[in-house]
Write a protein that holds these residues in place. Structure first.
Motif, short mmCIF file in Angstrom:
data_model
loop_
_atom_site.label_atom_id
_atom_site.label_comp_id
_atom_site.label_asym_id
_atom_site.label_seq_id
_atom_site.Cartn_x
_atom_site.Cartn_y
_atom_site.Cartn_z
N ASN A 4 13.67 5.14 13.88
CA ASN A 4 12.77 4.61 12.89
C ASN A 4 13.88 5.53 11.70
O ASN A 4 14.72 6.74 11.87
CB ASN A 4 11.71 6.15 12.67
N HIS A 25 3.71 -6.00 1.49
CA HIS A 25 2.31 -5.28 0.72
C HIS A 25 2.66 -5.66 0.07
O HIS A 25 0.89 -5.72 -0.71
CB HIS A 25 3.72 -3.70 0.31
N ASP A 54 -5.07 3.25 8.02
CA ASP A 54 -3.66 3.08 8.11
C ASP A 54 -3.11 3.94 8.96
O ASP A 54 -2.24 5.38 8.89
CB ASP A 54 -2.43 3.43 6.40
N GLY A 55 -3.17 3.60 10.09
CA GLY A 55 -2.30 4.25 11.27
C GLY A 55 -0.84 4.86 11.36
O GLY A 55 -0.20 5.37 12.22
N GLY A 58 3.39 5.83 6.38
CA GLY A 58 4.34 6.36 5.84
C GLY A 58 4.35 7.97 4.42
O GLY A 58 3.34 8.18 4.71
N GLY A 72 4.29 2.75 -1.02
CA GLY A 72 4.31 2.56 -0.21
C GLY A 72 2.64 2.53 0.41
O GLY A 72 2.36 1.86 -0.76
N SER A 73 2.13 1.72 1.31
CA SER A 73 1.42 0.72 2.06
C SER A 73 0.09 2.06 2.07
O SER A 73 -1.52 1.53 0.83
CB SER A 73 1.01 0.86 3.33
N ILE A 107 -2.43 8.26 9.07
CA ILE A 107 -1.78 9.10 10.18
C ILE A 107 -0.34 8.37 10.03
O ILE A 107 0.26 7.86 10.31
CB ILE A 107 -2.13 8.37 11.40
N ASP A 108 0.33 9.31 10.53
CA ASP A 108 1.55 9.91 11.06
C ASP A 108 2.25 10.57 11.43
O ASP A 108 1.92 11.55 11.30
CB ASP A 108 2.29 9.32 9.74
N LYS A 109 2.87 9.74 12.16
CA LYS A 109 3.72 11.64 13.22
C LYS A 109 5.02 12.41 12.85
O LYS A 109 5.23 13.69 13.75
CB LYS A 109 3.81 10.63 14.85
N GLY A 140 -0.24 12.98 13.41
CA GLY A 140 0.11 12.60 14.80
C GLY A 140 0.42 10.93 15.10
O GLY A 140 0.42 10.41 14.32
N PHE A 142 -0.54 7.93 16.21
CA PHE A 142 -1.62 7.41 15.75
C PHE A 142 -2.46 6.89 17.59
O PHE A 142 -3.77 7.02 17.53
CB PHE A 142 -1.93 5.69 15.22
N TYR A 170 6.73 0.42 13.18
CA TYR A 170 8.56 0.36 13.18
C TYR A 170 8.75 -0.62 14.67
O TYR A 170 9.27 -1.75 14.23
CB TYR A 170 9.22 1.57 12.80
N GLN A 174 4.59 0.31 19.88
CA GLN A 174 3.26 2.15 19.45
C GLN A 174 1.73 1.52 19.62
O GLN A 174 0.60 1.85 18.78
CB GLN A 174 3.93 2.41 18.07
C1 LIG Z 1 7.88 1.16 9.15
S1 LIG Z 1 7.24 2.64 8.57
C2 LIG Z 1 5.08 2.32 7.46
C3 LIG Z 1 5.65 2.69 6.94
C4 LIG Z 1 3.86 2.36 5.92
N1 LIG Z 1 2.97 1.68 6.77
C5 LIG Z 1 4.37 1.34 4.76
O1 LIG Z 1 4.22 0.26 3.99
O2 LIG Z 1 4.75 2.09 3.67
C6 LIG Z 1 6.39 3.41 9.85
C7 LIG Z 1 5.91 4.89 9.86
O3 LIG Z 1 5.11 5.11 10.70
C8 LIG Z 1 5.97 6.49 11.49
N2 LIG Z 1 5.29 6.48 13.37
C9 LIG Z 1 5.99 6.17 13.89
N3 LIG Z 1 5.53 5.65 15.88
C10 LIG Z 1 4.78 6.32 14.88
C11 LIG Z 1 3.14 6.76 16.02
N4 LIG Z 1 2.94 6.48 17.76
N5 LIG Z 1 2.59 7.49 15.53
C12 LIG Z 1 2.24 7.55 14.02
N6 LIG Z 1 3.11 6.99 13.17
C13 LIG Z 1 4.27 6.96 13.45
C14 LIG Z 1 7.11 6.67 10.76
O4 LIG Z 1 7.29 8.38 11.02
C15 LIG Z 1 6.84 5.95 10.20
O5 LIG Z 1 6.85 7.16 8.86
#
Ligand SMILES: C[S@@+](CC[C@H](N)C(=O)[O-])C[C@H]1O[C@@H](n2cnc3c(N)ncnc32)[C@H](O)[C@@H]1O
Length: 429
Positions: A4, A25, A54-55, A58, A72-73, A107-109, A140, A142, A170, A174
Motif C-alpha cells: 500500500n 473516480h 466505501d470499504g 482512504g 478521494g472516493s 471503512i479503512d484498516k 478495520g 473490510f 489495492y 482483500q
Molecule cells: C487504493 S486506496 C483506496 C482509496 C479510495 N477508495 C479512493 O479512491 O480515494 C486503498 C485503501 O484501502 C486500505 N486498505 C487496504 N487493505 C484494507 C482492508 N483489508 N480493509 C480495509 N481497508 C484496507 C488502505 O489503507 C488504503 O487506504
C-alpha cells in the motif's frame, strides 16, 4: 504481495492520484448520478433510501499528477449524491423536495487514513453528516466488518437491501468470494464495484503460493500449479489464466450480471479490472453506459458484438503474441459493435423460428457484450427498416415499430425470409 503506497497525515504531503484513478473516480461519479436518477424515476416519489459502503475508503484527498488537490472516493460519493439531487429537482421540475436518505459507511484498516478523512469531511462541510450518523467512519479490515455492515443495510432497508459497495482494494485478495456471496445472498438489491488488480496477481502467483491465494480468496480451481510453472507455460498462458480467474470470480460472486471491462492505465501500471456486479441487468446497463462516456481508459478484450468475452474468450479472441487492437468504447468501437450486431442478430434469430422477446434476447447476452440496451434497440430498428427482422406482439400480429421497442415485443426473421434461409431439404418438406 501488493504494497500500500497510500499514506495520509493531516498537514503532511498528500498521496498522488494517478491519472487512471482520476478516471476511475469520474466513472464512479457518473455512475452514481445515473444510479440515483434511475432510482427516482417518478416525480411523485418523495424519498429514496440506500446505503453506500466505501470499504477501502482512504484518506479523502490526493494531489493529482498536475499538482492539484483532488477528492478521494468518499467525497466523490457525497458530491455525486448532491449533484443527483439537484438534477432530479430540475429535470422533474419538482416543487416538492425529495429526501435522499443515504447513509455512507467508510471503512479503512489504516487509522491515520480515517483520521485524515475525518478532517477532510469537516473541512468540506460534512461535519453535520458525521454528527447525525449519515456518514460513519470505521477503522478495520473490510471483510471482518462485512457482516455488521450487511446487517446495518438490512436494518435500514429490510425488504430491498438496497446498497452499493465500492470495494477499491489495492491488490486482489482483500475481498474474498464468501464475502461477495454474503452480500448478494442477503441483500436483494446490492451492487458492487470491485477493483481487482489482475496484472499484479499474475506477476505474484507462482507454484508455491497458489494454494495460499486460494485459501485467502476462496478462488479455488481457477489456476493450477502447472499453469504457474514457468517451464510448462505455453503461449497465451497469461490470457488463459486471466479468463479462468474472471470466470471464477464472477460466477462465484453470487451476482447475476457483470461488466467485463478492464482498465489499462498508461505508464505501464498493469491492467486492473473494474468490475460491476449486480443481480439486475438494468444496473449493468447503467454501468455500461457510463463506460461508453469514459472511453480511452476502459478496454475490454474481445469482439465488438455479442460474443465478446465469456467462456471462449481466451483462446479464440486474444493472444498475447498477437494482441488484438484494444476496444476502447470510442466511435470506432461503437461502429464495430453496430456492424457486428447487424450480422449477429439475424443469425441468432434464424435459430429460433418462433422468435425471441426483445428483452430476453438482450438479457441473455448481457454478460458478454459491451453494448447497452439502447445500442441494441437501435441495431434491431435498423434491421426492421431493412426488413431483415420483423416485430410481432403477444398475439402474433405484426407490429410496425419505427422508433421504440417494448420488452415483450417478439423479434423474428420475416416468415418468407426464414424459408429461404432453411436448408433446401427442410424448405421442401
Ligand atoms: C487504493 S486506496 C483506496 C482509496 C479510495 N477508495 C479512493 O479512491 O480515494 C486503498 C485503501 O484501502 C486500505 N486498505 C487496504 N487493505 C484494507 C482492508 N483489508 N480493509 C480495509 N481497508 C484496507 C488502505 O489503507 C488504503 O487506504
Amino acid at each position: 504481495m501488493p504494497v500500500n503506497h497510500y499514506e495520509w497525515s493531516w498537514g503532511g504531503p498528500l498521496p498522488e492520484l494517478l491519472r487512471h484513478s482520476e478516471v476511475k473516480h469520474s466513472l464512479l461519479r457518473d455512475y452514481l448520478v445515473d444510479y440515483f436518477l434511475t432510482l427516482v424515476a417518478s416525480p411523485r416519489q418523495d424519498k429514496i433510501q440506500l446505503t453506500v459502503v466505501d470499504g477501502f475508503c482512504g484518506g479523502g484527498r490526493y494531489i493529482s499528477e498536475a499538482g492539484l488537490e483532488m477528492p478521494g472516493s468518499p467525497i466523490v460519493i457525497l458530491k455525486a449524491i448532491e449533484a443527483a439531487k439537484t438534477r432530479v429537482m430540475v429535470e422533474q421540475q419538482r416543487r416538492k423536495d425529495i429526501t435522499f436518505d443515504v447513509k455512507l459507511i467508510c471503512i479503512d484498516k489504516d487509522r491515520s487514513a480515517i483520521a485524515h478523512l475525518r478532517h477532510v469531511l469537516e473541512h468540506e462541510g460534512y461535519g453535520k453528516h458525521l454528527a447525525t450518523g449519515a456518514v460513519e467512519l470505521h477503522v478495520g479490515d473490510f471483510s471482518s466488518k462485512a457482516e455488521a455492515v450487511i446487517a446495518e443495510v438490512q436494518r435500514r432497508s429490510p425488504r430491498s437491501g438496497r446498497s452499493l459497495f465500492v470495494l477499491d482494494q489495492y491488490g486482489y485478495n482483500q475481498v474474498p468470494l464468501p464475502v461477495l456471496n454474503q452480500i448478494f445472498s442477503k441483500l436483494r438489491q446490492a451492487e458492487v464495484v470491485l477493483t481487482f488488480n489482475i496484472d499484479s496477481l499474475l506477476n505474484y502467483l507462482n507454484q508455491t503460493n497458489v494454494a495460499r491465494f486460494e485459501r485467502k480468496t476462496g478462488m479455488t480451481d481457477a489456476v493450477s500449479a502447472a499453469d504457474m510453472d514457468k517451464h510448462q507455460r505455453g503461449p497465451g498462458w497469461r490470457v488463459r489464466v486471466q479468463a479462468s480467474l474472471y470466470q471464477r470470480l464472477t460466477q462465484g460472486s453470487g451476482a447475476t450480471y457483470f461488466t467485463p471491462f478492464f482498465v489499462r492505465p498508461d505508464k505501464g501500471h498493469g491492467d486492473f479490472w473494474l468490475l460491476h456486479l449486480s443481480k439486475h441487468w438494468k444496473a449493468r446497463d447503467v454501468m455500461a453506459s457510463a463506460h461508453w462516456r469514459h472511453h480511452n481508459h476502459f478496454v475490454h478484450y474481445g469482439a465488438a458484438g455479442f460474443d465478446m468475452f465469456s467462456t471462449g474468450y481466451a483462446a479464440r479472441i486474444d493472444d498475447e503474441d498477437s494482441p488484438q487492437v484494444a476496444f476502447e468504447f470510442d466511435d470506432a468501437a461503437s461502429k464495430a459493435s453496430r456492424n457486428a450486431m447487424l450480422d449477429q442478430i439475424p443469425a441468432a434469430l434464424a435459430a429460433s423460428p418462433d422468435g425471441v422477446r426483445f428483452k430476453d434476447f438482450f438479457v441473455d447476452r448481457v454478460n458478454s457484450t459491451p453494448v447497452t440496451e439502447a445500442m441494441f434497440e437501435q441495431a434491431v430498428l435498423a434491421l426492421v427498416r431493412e426488413r431483415e427482422v420483423e416485430v410481432v406482439g403477444d398475439n402474433g400480429s405484426l407490429r410496425h415499430v419505427r422508433t421504440a421497442l417494448q420488452a415483450d415485443h417478439v423479434l423474428r426473421i420475416p416468415q418468407q425470409r426464414s424459408l429461404i434461409l432453411l436448408p433446401p431439404s427442410l424448405s421442401r418438406a
